[in-house]
Design an enzyme around this catalytic site. Structure first.
Site, short mmCIF file in Angstrom:
data_model
loop_
_atom_site.label_atom_id
_atom_site.label_comp_id
_atom_site.label_asym_id
_atom_site.label_seq_id
_atom_site.Cartn_x
_atom_site.Cartn_y
_atom_site.Cartn_z
N HIS A 137 0.84 -1.20 0.00
CA HIS A 137 0.00 0.00 0.00
C HIS A 137 0.87 1.25 0.00
O HIS A 137 1.95 1.28 0.59
CB HIS A 137 -1.01 0.00 1.15
CG HIS A 137 -0.46 -0.06 2.54
ND1 HIS A 137 -0.08 1.05 3.23
CD2 HIS A 137 -0.24 -1.11 3.37
CE1 HIS A 137 0.34 0.71 4.44
NE2 HIS A 137 0.26 -0.61 4.55
N ASP A 178 -0.20 4.31 1.02
CA ASP A 178 -0.57 5.31 2.03
C ASP A 178 0.04 4.98 3.40
O ASP A 178 0.45 3.84 3.65
CB ASP A 178 -2.09 5.42 2.16
CG ASP A 178 -2.76 4.12 2.61
OD1 ASP A 178 -2.35 3.05 2.14
OD2 ASP A 178 -3.68 4.18 3.46
N ASP A 182 5.87 0.66 7.86
CA ASP A 182 4.54 0.32 7.34
C ASP A 182 4.14 1.31 6.27
O ASP A 182 3.63 2.37 6.58
CB ASP A 182 3.54 0.32 8.51
CG ASP A 182 2.17 -0.17 8.13
OD1 ASP A 182 1.99 -0.60 6.98
OD2 ASP A 182 1.26 -0.11 8.97
N GLU A 199 -5.09 1.75 2.20
CA GLU A 199 -5.11 0.53 3.02
C GLU A 199 -5.44 0.88 4.47
O GLU A 199 -6.23 0.23 5.13
CB GLU A 199 -3.76 -0.19 2.95
CG GLU A 199 -3.77 -1.59 3.57
CD GLU A 199 -3.44 -1.63 5.06
OE1 GLU A 199 -3.63 -2.68 5.68
OE2 GLU A 199 -2.99 -0.60 5.63
N GLU A 200 -4.81 1.97 4.93
CA GLU A 200 -4.98 2.38 6.34
C GLU A 200 -6.39 2.89 6.61
O GLU A 200 -6.79 3.03 7.76
CB GLU A 200 -3.95 3.45 6.72
CG GLU A 200 -2.49 3.02 6.54
CD GLU A 200 -2.03 1.98 7.56
OE1 GLU A 200 -2.84 1.57 8.40
OE2 GLU A 200 -0.85 1.57 7.49
N GLU A 244 3.54 -6.23 4.55
CA GLU A 244 3.26 -5.59 5.83
C GLU A 244 4.42 -5.95 6.75
O GLU A 244 5.07 -6.97 6.53
CB GLU A 244 1.96 -6.13 6.45
CG GLU A 244 0.66 -5.66 5.79
CD GLU A 244 0.38 -4.18 5.96
OE1 GLU A 244 0.95 -3.55 6.88
OE2 GLU A 244 -0.41 -3.65 5.17
N HIS A 253 2.88 2.66 12.96
CA HIS A 253 1.83 3.60 13.40
C HIS A 253 2.26 4.43 14.61
O HIS A 253 1.42 4.93 15.34
CB HIS A 253 0.53 2.85 13.78
CG HIS A 253 -0.13 2.21 12.60
ND1 HIS A 253 -1.45 1.88 12.57
CD2 HIS A 253 0.36 1.83 11.39
CE1 HIS A 253 -1.76 1.32 11.41
NE2 HIS A 253 -0.67 1.28 10.69
ZN LIG Z 1 0.42 -1.51 6.44
#
Ligand SMILES: [Zn+2]
Length: 379
Positions: free
Chosen positions: A76, A78, A106, A138-139, A163, A349
């Site tokens: 992903h 984003d 991530d 994705e997030e 991931e 995150h």
């Molecule tokens: Zn991710």
């Protein structure tokens, strides 16, 4: 171009989910086309009116009859937002062998590894098609991947979904489901409760049933997960308007994470049964259910060639994950997916997320080997 340089360019392109990802997609497109991939854009407008793009890069499609990609590397584009106090969020910084920056873990580390792997292979030696798939949002709930799956824009046999798994191949994952429940009652002055019906008392009776359902779910075991059953949580509750008013409404937010093989409908059916039984003892009982999210779990067999290959090349036994990924959407595209990538999910995150430089290199090497094994070798 070194992998760290590629990662620094990716980190430098701010791609938090709220923004358009057009800029990072143009970069990825350029990097794919310079080694001979043909690329397609799959644009859509997100719920806030922002332009988003999924990018699919393909090579070796002339060497197949059914058009399916033998292997897809999926990542992903984003990232989650970053604290404005993190001054170097968009500037890749190296410290003690680790690379810091928003998305380094991530999942831009995986993107850099996938590009590096693709550049390490002479695409003219492909016998079966290779796809690089770059998704948006994705997030925000795998929205981009859901668009690709709904449009059936490509077929895939094996997919590595990037991931941060610390290079452990994750072959199964729990699903993620959400529903809002609104229990209705009838408002009245609290001095005359018989004139109304309390939505909060009704919700309390339903809650007791939800707790019972949560306990019953533990009987259905998938031993490879921790905990090994579907979990259920009532995370939010609100109701009533004042201390002296019989409440007309009570809302509950229900979240559950089903083990693979148990569809989201399973819990919804148990919920319907609970509501029906409440209606039998209280004919005026009323509860509306709005299902907000129904992402199924996924499971790829331990015997899948991709699981075996990644376990062998990484030296890590296959595992399972409790967080949501785009693997279910890849299943819809025909794939046996495995979630795999550099970096540790525990630092994702958060401010100062990072990826180990050595792990990043190893990931690129393994992805390069995967391309050769699945797309180049004779069978
Ligand atoms: Zn991710």
């Amino acid at each position: 171009v070194t992998i760290a340089h590629t990662l620094s360019e990716l980190v430098n392109l701010n791609s938090v989910s709220a923004r358009s990802n057009v800029e990072i997609v143009s970069y990825l497109q350029k990097r794919c086309e310079e080694v001979g991939f043909s690329t397609s854009h799959f644009p859509y407008t997100d719920e806030h009116g922002v332009e988003k793009v999924n990018l699919v890069a393909l090579a070796g499609t002339d060497r197949t009859t059914d058009g399916a990609a033998e292997l897809a590397l999926v990542g992903h584009t984003d990232t989650v937002p970053f604290d404005p106090g993190w001054g170097d969020a968009l500037k890749l910084t190296r410290r003690d062998g680790n690379l810091y920056g928003r998305g380094a873990c991530d999942t831009k580390g995986f993107l850099a590894a996938a590009l590096t792997a693709a550049h390490s292979v002479d695409l003219r030696s492909l016998r079966r098609p290779l796809a690089l798939v770059f998704t948006a949002d994705e997030e925000a709930g795998c929205i981009g991947a859901k668009h690709l799956a709904a449009g059936q824009v490509l077929r895939v046999r094996y997919a590595i979904v990037g991931e941060p798994t610390s290079l452990t191949p994750m072959r199964a994952g729990k699903g993620y489901c959400l529903a809002d429940l609104t229990v209705h009652g009838k408002e009245a002055h609290s001095a005359y409760p018989a004139l109304g019906a309390s939505a909060i008392y009704r919700a309390a009776r339903l809650l007791a049933q939800l707790e019972r359902i949560g306990n019953e779910l533990t009987a259905n075991v998938h031993a490879e997960f921790d905990p090994p059953f579907t979990t259920l949580n009532v995370g939010l509750i609100s109701g009533g308007t004042a201390k002296n008013v019989v409440p007309a409404q009570c809302r509950l937010t229900l979240e559950w994470r089903p083990i693979p093989g148990q569809g989201s409908q399973y819990l919804l059916d148990l919920l319907t049964k609970a509501i029906t039984s409440e209606m039998q003892s209280d004919p005026d009982f009323e509860c509306t259910v709005s299902a907000l999210r129904a992402d199924d779990g996924f499971e790829t067999s331990v015997d899948s060639p991709l699981v075996r290959f990644l376990a062998e090349s990484s030296g890590h036994e296959p595992g399972t994950i409790a967080f949501g990924t785009e693997a279910p959407q890849l299943i819809e595209l025909g794939a046996q997916p495995v979630v795999f990538g550099p970096g540790n999910i525990r630092v994702a995150h958060r401010t100062d997320e990072f990826v180990g430089a050595e792990q990043l290199d190893r990931c690129a090497t393994i992805l390069g080997q995967a391309i050769r094994r699945f797309c180049c070798q004779t069978r």
